[in-house]
Each structure stands twice: as structure tokens, then as C-alpha cells.
Design a protein around this motif. Structure first.
Motif, PDB file in Angstrom:
ATOM      1  N   HIS A   1     -15.728 114.403 -32.057  1.00  0.00           N
ATOM      2  CA  HIS A   1     -14.627 113.529 -31.654  1.00  0.00           C
ATOM      3  C   HIS A   1     -13.917 114.044 -30.401  1.00  0.00           C
ATOM      4  CE1 HIS A   1     -15.063 110.766 -34.819  1.00  0.00           C
ATOM      5  NE2 HIS A   1     -13.845 110.753 -35.328  1.00  0.00           N
TER       6      HIS A   1
ATOM      7  N   ILE B   1     -10.566 104.302 -28.194  1.00  0.00           N
ATOM      8  CA  ILE B   1     -11.428 105.360 -28.711  1.00  0.00           C
ATOM      9  C   ILE B   1     -10.698 106.691 -28.725  1.00  0.00           C
ATOM     10  CG2 ILE B   1     -13.501 106.736 -28.210  1.00  0.00           C
ATOM     11  CD1 ILE B   1     -14.862 104.157 -27.304  1.00  0.00           C
TER      12      ILE B   1
ATOM     13  N   THR C   1      -7.926 106.584 -31.554  1.00  0.00           N
ATOM     14  CA  THR C   1      -8.493 106.585 -32.908  1.00  0.00           C
ATOM     15  C   THR C   1      -9.135 107.917 -33.252  1.00  0.00           C
ATOM     16  OG1 THR C   1      -8.882 104.200 -32.833  1.00  0.00           O
ATOM     17  CG2 THR C   1     -10.146 105.466 -34.453  1.00  0.00           C
ATOM     18  N   GLN C   2      -9.951 108.429 -32.332  1.00  0.00           N
ATOM     19  CA  GLN C   2     -10.695 109.639 -32.661  1.00  0.00           C
ATOM     20  C   GLN C   2      -9.808 110.887 -32.622  1.00  0.00           C
ATOM     21  OE1 GLN C   2     -14.707 110.133 -31.467  1.00  0.00           O
ATOM     22  NE2 GLN C   2     -15.182 107.965 -31.608  1.00  0.00           N
TER      23      GLN C   2
ATOM     24  N   GLN D   1      -8.228 110.783 -36.085  1.00  0.00           N
ATOM     25  CA  GLN D   1      -9.191 111.170 -37.113  1.00  0.00           C
ATOM     26  C   GLN D   1      -9.484 112.664 -37.039  1.00  0.00           C
ATOM     27  OE1 GLN D   1     -12.463 108.532 -36.278  1.00  0.00           O
ATOM     28  NE2 GLN D   1     -11.622 106.882 -37.526  1.00  0.00           N
ATOM     29  N   ARG D   2      -9.576 113.193 -35.837  1.00  0.00           N
ATOM     30  CA  ARG D   2      -9.813 114.633 -35.670  1.00  0.00           C
ATOM     31  C   ARG D   2      -8.679 115.424 -36.308  1.00  0.00           C
ATOM     32  NH1 ARG D   2      -8.715 118.757 -31.886  1.00  0.00           N
ATOM     33  NH2 ARG D   2     -10.463 120.229 -31.670  1.00  0.00           N
TER      34      ARG D   2
ATOM     35  N   HIS E   1     -21.686 107.471 -30.057  1.00  0.00           N
ATOM     36  CA  HIS E   1     -21.422 106.723 -31.290  1.00  0.00           C
ATOM     37  C   HIS E   1     -22.638 106.712 -32.218  1.00  0.00           C
ATOM     38  CE1 HIS E   1     -17.484 105.648 -30.308  1.00  0.00           C
ATOM     39  NE2 HIS E   1     -17.493 104.347 -30.542  1.00  0.00           N
TER      40      HIS E   1
ATOM     41  N   GLY F   1     -22.545 109.884 -33.941  1.00  0.00           N
ATOM     42  CA  GLY F   1     -21.402 109.903 -34.847  1.00  0.00           C
ATOM     43  C   GLY F   1     -21.624 109.060 -36.092  1.00  0.00           C
TER      44      GLY F   1
ATOM     45  N   MET G   1     -15.466 105.244 -40.225  1.00  0.00           N
ATOM     46  CA  MET G   1     -16.040 105.585 -38.928  1.00  0.00           C
ATOM     47  C   MET G   1     -17.317 104.806 -38.681  1.00  0.00           C
ATOM     48  SD  MET G   1     -15.645 109.728 -38.825  1.00  0.00           S
ATOM     49  CE  MET G   1     -14.061 110.556 -38.982  1.00  0.00           C
TER      50      MET G   1
ATOM     51  N   GLN H   1     -17.363 102.268 -35.548  1.00  0.00           N
ATOM     52  CA  GLN H   1     -18.208 102.638 -34.415  1.00  0.00           C
ATOM     53  C   GLN H   1     -19.396 101.697 -34.262  1.00  0.00           C
ATOM     54  OE1 GLN H   1     -19.032 106.828 -33.769  1.00  0.00           O
ATOM     55  NE2 GLN H   1     -17.092 107.424 -34.685  1.00  0.00           N
TER      56      GLN H   1
END
Length: 222
Positions: A57, A83, A86-87, A90-91, A172, A175, A198, A202
Motif C-alpha cells: 500500500h 487511492i 484509501t490505501q 487501510q495501511r 492492483h 494486491g 480490498m 480494487q
């Protein structure tokens, strides 16, 4: 343009919805809805995914900030912002879980992707990665090399847009394969829910990026 923003917004909402659900589940403290009664082990899929996806991420966030400075195209800049936002969120969740479990964020002798199953001759997981591969010079499937990041940083306008969309498409794909692995192997319900979110978000962005590349007379690589 409206279609682009709608699709991008839908992907972000999917990701945020699953992130919120995962956070609520983790906060509940119950085995049925949140974190399991026992913290995951050091080399468990739960911990391995959290460590690997946090690194994965981080590069997506980095590439997104790079392209925002290399183009004035609003659809690409909007996608990059979504992106990155969001990432990064999440990270933070993944690293927070590692702290909650009392586990390190880096394990010196751990091969990337080893949590997904037996490792192959290249040191990476033997698990099905859905066609995503680890390029020479890259750390994990889908990740860009230092040379590719430098190329993105030097590009401008349409060239930067196309390269970003191609690199992020590869990113992606890697991922999604990783997240599918956690969705089936991780023991923490909240983490499985986040991983499934995710996958769905994605995959939606992959469709969007293919359309954006087509609008620019280009296509995904490989």
C-alpha cells in the motif's frame, strides 16, 4: 468524465465501507465478530498479510502523490487522491493490528509472501497470484521497481497519466491476489473482511483504469 468520477467514488465507498466494518468488528473484541481470542502468531497469514500489504500500500500511495504533481488531468488526479487516501487509511489499520497483537512490523528472516503458502524457487509464494508476477528489482507481485518510479517522476502530462495507470493496474493485480489469500487464510474475521473489501474495491478500480487507458489510446501492460 462523470462516469470516471462515479466509478472511482464507488470503489472508494466500497473500500471505506469494509474498512469501517472491519474497525467496528475489531473494536468489539468478540471472537465471533472481531479479533480472535488469541493474537495471531508471528508467521501467521494474519501477521504476514498485514506486514506485506502495508508495504504494498505504501508504494501505491507514493505513486499516487507523484502523478498528482505530473499532470493537470482531473480524472487521473481524482483517482490518485482516492487511492492514496484509501490505501493510507487501510495501511494504518494493518499496522495498528500488528501493534495490538504485539507483533513487529518487520521480520528480518521473513520472505515476502511466505504467509500465502510454500515458497517457490524465486523465494516468493507458490500460491496462485492470478497472473501477477514479481519483476526483477521489485519486492512483491505488482510492485514497481525503483527505475519505474523514477520514470514516473520524470514524465509529464499524458505520458505520466498512462504510465501511472499501467503501473497501478499491475499494482492492483498483485494486491487483489494478496487480499484474496488473506480472505481465505487469515483467522481474524475483521482482517478477512478488510481483505475482501480490498478485492472488491480494487477490482472496480481495475475496470476503471482500463477504461481510462483506452481513452488515452493505451492499454494495460502484459
Amino acid at each position: 468524465m462523470n462516469r470516471t468520477y462515479w466509478a472511482s467514488g464507488t470503489a472508494v465507498l466500497l473500500a471505506l465501507a469494509f474498512a469501517v466494518a472491519a474497525t467496528v468488528a475489531a473494536a468489539s473484541g468478540s471472537e465471533g465478530a472481531g479479533a480472535p481470542a488469541r493474537a495471531p502468531g508471528l508467521y501467521s497469514p494474519d501477521a504476514g498479510f498485514a506486514r506485506d500489504m502495508a508495504v504494498h500500500h505504501q508504494q501505491a500511495v507514493e505513486m499516487s502523490f507523484i502523478v498528482r504533481d505530473r499532470t493537470r488531468d482531473e480524472p487521473v488526479r481524482g483517482l490518485a487522491y482516492d487511492i492514496a487516501n484509501t490505501q493510507a487509511n487501510q495501511r494504518g489499520m494493518l499496522l495498528g493490528w500488528l501493534d495490538l497483537w504485539g507483533l513487529p512490523k518487520v521480520v528480518a528472516d521473513e520472505q515476502p509472501m511466505s504467509w500465502m503458502g510454500s515458497t517457490g524457487h524465486d523465494g516468493h509464494s507458490g500460491h496462485d497470484m492470478g497472473g501477477a508476477t514479481t519483476k526483477p528489482g521489485a519486492l512483491m507481485p505488482g510492485m514497481a521497481t525503483k527505475e519505474e518510479l523514477a520514470q514516473l517522476g520524470a514524465a509529464e502530462g499524458r505520458d505520466a497519466e498512462v504510465l501511472y495507470l499501467q503501473l497501478m493496474t499491475d499494482h492492483h493485480k498483485g494486491g487483489v491476489a494478496m487480499a484474496r489469500g488473506c480472505a481465505t487464510q487469515c483467522g481474524t474475521p475483521a482482517e478477512r473482511a478488510l481483505a475482501q473489501g480490498m478485492v472488491e474495491a480494487q477490482e472496480s478500480e481495475l475496470t476503471l483504469m482500463a477504461d481510462m487507458l483506452k481513452q488515452r489510446g493505451a492499454a494495460p501492460r502484459g
